[in-house]
Design a protein around this motif. Structure first.
Motif, PDB file in Angstrom:
ATOM      1  N   PRO A   1     -10.390   6.081  30.818  1.00 40.87           N
ATOM      2  CA  PRO A   1     -11.221   5.991  29.613  1.00 40.87           C
ATOM      3  C   PRO A   1     -10.408   6.300  28.363  1.00 40.87           C
ATOM      4  O   PRO A   1      -9.515   7.159  28.390  1.00 40.87           O
ATOM      5  CB  PRO A   1     -12.298   7.057  29.841  1.00 40.87           C
ATOM      6  N   TYR A   2     -10.706   5.595  27.271  1.00 37.26           N
ATOM      7  CA  TYR A   2      -9.991   5.867  26.020  1.00 37.26           C
ATOM      8  C   TYR A   2     -10.910   6.216  24.860  1.00 37.26           C
ATOM      9  O   TYR A   2     -10.431   6.586  23.784  1.00 37.26           O
ATOM     10  CB  TYR A   2      -9.109   4.676  25.634  1.00 37.26           C
ATOM     11  N   TYR A   3     -12.237   6.118  25.068  1.00 35.33           N
ATOM     12  CA  TYR A   3     -13.144   6.483  23.979  1.00 35.33           C
ATOM     13  C   TYR A   3     -14.500   6.887  24.549  1.00 35.33           C
ATOM     14  O   TYR A   3     -15.050   6.187  25.412  1.00 35.33           O
ATOM     15  CB  TYR A   3     -13.322   5.310  23.007  1.00 35.33           C
ATOM     16  N   ASP A   4     -15.039   8.017  24.078  1.00 36.07           N
ATOM     17  CA  ASP A   4     -16.380   8.459  24.454  1.00 36.07           C
ATOM     18  C   ASP A   4     -17.376   7.858  23.467  1.00 36.07           C
ATOM     19  O   ASP A   4     -17.333   8.175  22.275  1.00 36.07           O
ATOM     20  CB  ASP A   4     -16.479   9.984  24.412  1.00 36.07           C
ATOM     21  N   ALA A   5     -18.258   7.005  23.953  1.00 39.49           N
ATOM     22  CA  ALA A   5     -19.134   6.241  23.062  1.00 39.49           C
ATOM     23  C   ALA A   5     -20.592   6.663  23.212  1.00 39.49           C
ATOM     24  O   ALA A   5     -21.178   6.579  24.287  1.00 39.49           O
ATOM     25  CB  ALA A   5     -19.010   4.746  23.360  1.00 39.49           C
ATOM     26  N   LYS A   6     -21.171   7.106  22.110  1.00 37.70           N
ATOM     27  CA  LYS A   6     -22.601   7.382  22.071  1.00 37.70           C
ATOM     28  C   LYS A   6     -23.332   6.175  21.486  1.00 37.70           C
ATOM     29  O   LYS A   6     -22.747   5.350  20.793  1.00 37.70           O
ATOM     30  CB  LYS A   6     -22.878   8.612  21.204  1.00 37.70           C
TER      31      LYS A   6
END
Length: 257
Positions: free
Chosen positions: A117-122
């Motif tokens: 994973p490269y980005y935590d997306a809400k």
């Protein structure tokens, strides 16, 4: 990534550490890493009108690092998101990598392999400034816009019975955003950075009304059998975090903490 056993080019010049039997997808040039995306999805990939509609963005810069590691040039293939979401583009060899702000989900993991994973997306609810919509509870009897095949759609669909709104789907972010601006829908759900980019860079501003932590993470995807290329992508991500390239690209395109 194609299933063919024939590589696009000899990689011996790169050194034995990068001599990979990639089986890169057949494309217009033997010196390219083909990357499928679906435009627009700002700030991850979009056409910059100031640069003669050149495709730019966070994912573009990261894939440039991957291509450089392989001594290749990135070639971007803009296709419908459904072809990426289904794994069709990778399975048929349309591209080597899918880089489209792609959330890692179990159904997608069945048809493609994901990088780290490269980005935590809400997810976020977006609306026009001055809107009376302050939460999903206010959407009862109103129209909520979502992008087809997105995780925002999944979240909206899951909560539709609870909040009693109507759903209207769009094929891409640009059309979804226009629908909010021109009152075709009362509000819309999509990933936080996509609304944030529009809020900060466009005079016709939209507001983030509410955020939802859905535990989503973005990853880059390759065909199921392409472990070599997947390993290289993960190595580039790790290396870029160490040497500061990742942080520089992150601040350039996203900028939030």
């Amino acid at each position: 990534m194609t299933r063919s056993s024939t590589p696009v080019r000899s990689l011996t010049a790169i050194g034995t550490a990068l001599t990979l039997t990639l089986g890169l997808a057949a494309c217009s040039s033997q010196d390219t890493l083909t990357v499928c995306t679906s435009i627009p999805y700002e700030p991850f990939q979009f056409k910059d009108s100031w640069q003669d509609n050149k495709v730019v963005g966070f994912d573009v810069d990261i894939m440039d690092l991957v291509a450089k590691e392989l001594d290749l040039k990135q070639e971007i293939v803009d296709i419908g998101f459904e072809q990426i979401d289904s794994g069709q583009a990778l399975e048929e060899g349309t591209c080597d990598v899918a880089a489209a702000a792609l959330t890692i989900t179990p159904p997608r993991e069945e048809v493609m392999s994901f990088s780290d994973p490269y980005y935590d997306a809400k997810q976020a609810l977006g609306a026009k400034p001055g809107s009376k919509i302050k939460t999903l509870k206010d959407m009862k009897g109103k129209v909520l816009g979502v992008q087809r095949d997105s995780t925002g759609f999944a979240y909206a669909d899951e909560n539709q019975d609870k909040y009693e709104y109507d759903l209207k789907t769009y094929n891409d972010l640009g059309k979804l955003r226009e629908a909010v601006l021109y009152d075709q829908v009362d509000a819309a759900i999509n990933d936080v950075p996509l609304w944030t980019s529009k809020v900060t860079d466009d005079q016709r501003k939209l507001e983030i009304i509410e955020k939802y932590d859905t535990g989503e993470e973005y990853g880059y995807a390759v065909a199921k059998d392409n472990d070599e290329l997947l390993s290289t992508i993960n190595e580039v991500l790790a290396k870029s975090r160490k040497n500061g390239d990742f942080e520089e690209i992150y601040q350039k395109w996203i900028g939030e903490d």
